[in-house]
Write a protein that holds these residues in place. Structure first.
Motif, PDB file in Angstrom:
ATOM      1  N   LYS A  63       0.824  -1.212   0.000  1.00 14.75           N
ATOM      2  CA  LYS A  63       0.000   0.000   0.000  1.00 14.75           C
ATOM      3  C   LYS A  63       0.860   1.266   0.000  1.00 14.75           C
ATOM      4  O   LYS A  63       0.616   2.190  -0.778  1.00 14.75           O
ATOM      5  CB  LYS A  63      -0.923   0.002   1.216  1.00 14.75           C
ATOM      6  N   ASN A  64       1.840   1.321   0.882  1.00 18.92           N
ATOM      7  CA  ASN A  64       2.639   2.536   1.055  1.00 18.92           C
ATOM      8  C   ASN A  64       3.833   2.633   0.117  1.00 18.92           C
ATOM      9  O   ASN A  64       4.322   3.729  -0.154  1.00 18.92           O
ATOM     10  CB  ASN A  64       3.117   2.646   2.504  1.00 18.92           C
ATOM     11  N   TYR A  65       4.323   1.518  -0.350  1.00 22.71           N
ATOM     12  CA  TYR A  65       5.488   1.481  -1.241  1.00 22.71           C
ATOM     13  C   TYR A  65       5.199   0.497  -2.378  1.00 22.71           C
ATOM     14  O   TYR A  65       5.762  -0.606  -2.420  1.00 22.71           O
ATOM     15  CB  TYR A  65       6.747   1.062  -0.469  1.00 22.71           C
ATOM     16  N   PRO A  66       4.301   0.852  -3.311  1.00 20.98           N
ATOM     17  CA  PRO A  66       3.862  -0.098  -4.335  1.00 20.98           C
ATOM     18  C   PRO A  66       4.970  -0.632  -5.237  1.00 20.98           C
ATOM     19  O   PRO A  66       4.842  -1.730  -5.781  1.00 20.98           O
ATOM     20  CB  PRO A  66       2.822   0.681  -5.143  1.00 20.98           C
ATOM     21  N   THR A  67       6.061   0.084  -5.387  1.00 23.34           N
ATOM     22  CA  THR A  67       7.155  -0.395  -6.243  1.00 23.34           C
ATOM     23  C   THR A  67       8.251  -1.090  -5.451  1.00 23.34           C
ATOM     24  O   THR A  67       9.285  -1.464  -6.014  1.00 23.34           O
ATOM     25  CB  THR A  67       7.776   0.767  -7.047  1.00 23.34           C
ATOM     26  N   ALA A  68       8.048  -1.283  -4.148  1.00 24.51           N
ATOM     27  CA  ALA A  68       9.086  -1.869  -3.295  1.00 24.51           C
ATOM     28  C   ALA A  68       9.108  -3.388  -3.401  1.00 24.51           C
ATOM     29  O   ALA A  68       8.082  -4.043  -3.561  1.00 24.51           O
ATOM     30  CB  ALA A  68       8.863  -1.465  -1.841  1.00 24.51           C
ATOM     31  N   LYS A  69      10.328  -3.902  -3.294  1.00 24.02           N
ATOM     32  CA  LYS A  69      10.548  -5.342  -3.237  1.00 24.02           C
ATOM     33  C   LYS A  69      11.222  -5.620  -1.899  1.00 24.02           C
ATOM     34  O   LYS A  69      12.206  -4.960  -1.542  1.00 24.02           O
ATOM     35  CB  LYS A  69      11.448  -5.785  -4.385  1.00 24.02           C
ATOM     36  N   ILE A  70      10.713  -6.581  -1.142  1.00 28.10           N
ATOM     37  CA  ILE A  70      11.309  -6.939   0.144  1.00 28.10           C
ATOM     38  C   ILE A  70      12.496  -7.857  -0.132  1.00 28.10           C
ATOM     39  O   ILE A  70      12.324  -8.978  -0.614  1.00 28.10           O
ATOM     40  CB  ILE A  70      10.287  -7.613   1.075  1.00 28.10           C
ATOM     41  N   ASP A  71      13.684  -7.360   0.150  1.00 27.30           N
ATOM     42  CA  ASP A  71      14.906  -8.132  -0.091  1.00 27.30           C
ATOM     43  C   ASP A  71      15.199  -9.088   1.059  1.00 27.30           C
ATOM     44  O   ASP A  71      15.563 -10.238   0.838  1.00 27.30           O
ATOM     45  CB  ASP A  71      16.100  -7.196  -0.300  1.00 27.30           C
ATOM     46  N   LYS A  72      15.071  -8.590   2.283  1.00 27.32           N
ATOM     47  CA  LYS A  72      15.312  -9.407   3.477  1.00 27.32           C
ATOM     48  C   LYS A  72      14.315  -9.006   4.553  1.00 27.32           C
ATOM     49  O   LYS A  72      13.883  -7.865   4.608  1.00 27.32           O
ATOM     50  CB  LYS A  72      16.736  -9.210   4.013  1.00 27.32           C
ATOM     51  N   ALA A  73      13.974  -9.959   5.398  1.00 23.97           N
ATOM     52  CA  ALA A  73      13.045  -9.694   6.502  1.00 23.97           C
ATOM     53  C   ALA A  73      13.616 -10.289   7.783  1.00 23.97           C
ATOM     54  O   ALA A  73      14.274 -11.333   7.771  1.00 23.97           O
ATOM     55  CB  ALA A  73      11.686 -10.305   6.193  1.00 23.97           C
TER      56      ALA A  73
ATOM     57  N   TYR B 141      10.519  -0.542   9.484  1.00 17.87           N
ATOM     58  CA  TYR B 141      10.179  -1.303  10.677  1.00 17.87           C
ATOM     59  C   TYR B 141       8.672  -1.280  10.853  1.00 17.87           C
ATOM     60  O   TYR B 141       8.049  -0.226  10.718  1.00 17.87           O
ATOM     61  CB  TYR B 141      10.858  -0.702  11.916  1.00 17.87           C
ATOM     62  N   ALA B 142       8.088  -2.437  11.148  1.00 18.16           N
ATOM     63  CA  ALA B 142       6.639  -2.531  11.327  1.00 18.16           C
ATOM     64  C   ALA B 142       6.330  -3.497  12.458  1.00 18.16           C
ATOM     65  O   ALA B 142       7.119  -4.400  12.763  1.00 18.16           O
ATOM     66  CB  ALA B 142       5.980  -3.013  10.039  1.00 18.16           C
ATOM     67  N   ASP B 143       5.158  -3.314  13.071  1.00 17.06           N
ATOM     68  CA  ASP B 143       4.710  -4.297  14.055  1.00 17.06           C
ATOM     69  C   ASP B 143       3.932  -5.388  13.325  1.00 17.06           C
ATOM     70  O   ASP B 143       3.732  -5.324  12.109  1.00 17.06           O
ATOM     71  CB  ASP B 143       3.901  -3.643  15.178  1.00 17.06           C
ATOM     72  N   GLU B 144       3.451  -6.383  14.051  1.00 17.08           N
ATOM     73  CA  GLU B 144       2.786  -7.519  13.411  1.00 17.08           C
ATOM     74  C   GLU B 144       1.443  -7.148  12.777  1.00 17.08           C
ATOM     75  O   GLU B 144       0.903  -7.912  11.977  1.00 17.08           O
ATOM     76  CB  GLU B 144       2.601  -8.661  14.409  1.00 17.08           C
ATOM     77  N   ASN B 145       0.907  -5.955  13.098  1.00  9.69           N
ATOM     78  CA  ASN B 145      -0.347  -5.504  12.531  1.00  9.69           C
ATOM     79  C   ASN B 145      -0.152  -4.609  11.317  1.00  9.69           C
ATOM     80  O   ASN B 145      -1.110  -4.052  10.793  1.00  9.69           O
ATOM     81  CB  ASN B 145      -1.168  -4.758  13.589  1.00  9.69           C
ATOM     82  N   GLY B 146       1.086  -4.426  10.895  1.00 10.73           N
ATOM     83  CA  GLY B 146       1.382  -3.612   9.723  1.00 10.73           C
ATOM     84  C   GLY B 146       1.496  -2.130   9.996  1.00 10.73           C
ATOM     85  O   GLY B 146       1.494  -1.329   9.064  1.00 10.73           O
ATOM     86  N   ASN B 147       1.613  -1.752  11.255  1.00  8.26           N
ATOM     87  CA  ASN B 147       1.800  -0.348  11.628  1.00  8.26           C
ATOM     88  C   ASN B 147       3.287  -0.033  11.593  1.00  8.26           C
ATOM     89  O   ASN B 147       4.104  -0.800  12.115  1.00  8.26           O
ATOM     90  CB  ASN B 147       1.249  -0.069  13.031  1.00  8.26           C
ATOM     91  N   TRP B 148       3.640   1.099  10.987  1.00  7.48           N
ATOM     92  CA  TRP B 148       5.039   1.500  10.906  1.00  7.48           C
ATOM     93  C   TRP B 148       5.515   1.972  12.268  1.00  7.48           C
ATOM     94  O   TRP B 148       4.797   2.665  12.991  1.00  7.48           O
ATOM     95  CB  TRP B 148       5.244   2.585   9.869  1.00  7.48           C
TER      96      TRP B 148
END
Length: 100
Positions: free
Chosen positions: A57-67, A90-97
């Protein structure tokens, strides 16, 4: 002449005390950084749906490289954008930044 020697002795003593304080502060800062980095790497597929939805939603062109995840279920995400820029989120388990 005695005044000059006295001033030099005080100056040298002050510089030595300042150098010791600086070393202590640097050691404390290193400990703080180490304590905050308690994240363990996980596969991007293991991220909660709320976290991946927030990235989309917030970064539509983003790719998650590592988690990564910590004991408090906070997630550290290394992402890259199509334009070549990268960053850490950084985010919590509910998707809040969150700020770390």
């Amino acid at each position: 002449m005695k005044k000059l020697v006295f001033v030099l002795a005080l100056s040298l003593g002050s510089l030595t005390a300042f150098a010791q304080d600086t070393e202590e502060v640097q050691a404390e800062a290193t400990e703080v950084v180490t304590a905050q980095d308690d994240f363990s790497e996980i596969a991007a597929e293991e991220l909660p749906e709320a976290v991946t939805a927030a990235v989309s939603k917030n970064y539509p062109t983003a790719k998650i490289d590592k988690a990564y995840v910590n004991e408090e279920k906070q997630y550290k995400l290394e992402v890259s954008l199509e334009d070549g820029t990268s960053g850490t989120l950084y985010a919590d388990e509910n998707g809040n930044w969150i700020e770390m």
